[in-house]
Design a protein around this motif. Sequence first.
Motif, short mmCIF file in Angstrom:
data_model
loop_
_atom_site.label_atom_id
_atom_site.label_comp_id
_atom_site.label_asym_id
_atom_site.label_seq_id
_atom_site.Cartn_x
_atom_site.Cartn_y
_atom_site.Cartn_z
N VAL A 1 0.85 -1.05 -0.02
CA VAL A 1 0.01 0.11 0.00
C VAL A 1 1.03 1.17 0.16
O VAL A 1 1.72 1.53 0.93
CB VAL A 1 -1.15 0.08 1.17
N THR B 1 -12.68 -2.30 -4.50
CA THR B 1 -13.71 -1.49 -5.23
C THR B 1 -15.16 -2.16 -4.64
O THR B 1 -16.07 -1.92 -3.87
CB THR B 1 -13.81 -1.20 -6.23
N PHE C 1 -4.97 5.10 1.87
CA PHE C 1 -6.33 5.03 1.14
C PHE C 1 -7.20 5.07 2.37
O PHE C 1 -7.12 5.02 3.73
CB PHE C 1 -6.59 3.67 0.64
N GLY D 1 -4.02 2.91 -7.99
CA GLY D 1 -4.48 3.82 -7.04
C GLY D 1 -4.04 5.44 -7.28
O GLY D 1 -4.48 6.29 -6.25
N THR E 1 -7.79 7.41 -2.63
CA THR E 1 -6.13 7.11 -2.54
C THR E 1 -5.38 8.45 -2.52
O THR E 1 -5.93 9.36 -3.10
CB THR E 1 -5.57 6.11 -3.43
N TRP F 1 -8.98 4.05 -6.09
CA TRP F 1 -8.54 2.82 -6.24
C TRP F 1 -9.30 2.09 -7.44
O TRP F 1 -10.85 2.17 -7.40
CB TRP F 1 -8.90 1.82 -5.14
N MET G 1 -7.02 -5.75 -2.38
CA MET G 1 -6.11 -5.01 -3.24
C MET G 1 -4.77 -5.62 -3.86
O MET G 1 -4.52 -5.61 -5.04
CB MET G 1 -5.49 -3.83 -2.32
N LEU H 1 -2.07 -5.45 -6.32
CA LEU H 1 -0.99 -4.44 -5.48
C LEU H 1 0.27 -4.86 -5.68
O LEU H 1 1.16 -4.29 -5.80
CB LEU H 1 -1.67 -4.09 -4.06
N TRP I 1 0.42 -0.16 -6.70
CA TRP I 1 -0.30 0.68 -6.04
C TRP I 1 -0.20 1.96 -7.00
O TRP I 1 -1.40 2.66 -7.35
CB TRP I 1 0.33 1.19 -4.63
#
Length: 194
Positions: free
Chosen positions: A122, A143, A163, A132, A158, A137, A189, A194, A128
Amino acid sequence: MPWRRKVAIAALTGALVVGPGVAHAAPQAAPAPKEQVAAATITWTLERAANPTQDQQTAYNLITTAMNAAVSRYNNVSDLGKTITVRYDPGVPTADGTIRFGNRSYMTERTALHEIAHTIGVGTSSGWSSLGGSGTWRGAQATALVKQFDGSGAKLSTGGGHFWPYGLNYENEFSSTAANRHVQIVAAMVRDGL
């Protein structure tokens, strides 16, 4: 390997002290939250001074409590895996993604959960940036999850490597429900890329 066996092995491994100045810790057995999906393999190590001062020992105790709670929650609510090294560094204002704890007021489960998310990607990974980086995101799974939690108009915002909702960016955002949702969103994520 069944998840309960993984947790038992992690707990036994965490009970060992390896070499002077290094302590290993693992999540303590805790009742599984309703959202339990699978046991993960997140473990952590606290680097300790060989002869800690009282200040260091107090910090180590607070960090151990915070990390055990956070790792237990990640392991009970997600299927993520990670090995994390943790340090006490009084020069760090809060904590950072390596994870280095500084200020005692941030040696909490909320901070530990938040910082574990950074170690997973993250705010720090190329995934990311691509999913994001626009301020919202764009991954389908995370989502959908926030919409499930908060209704069809909900979105994951984000910015600045963080986030919200459920990013646990501030102490006043912490509750058991928010913490479980945080872990679920981070896991989603990861599934998003991610």
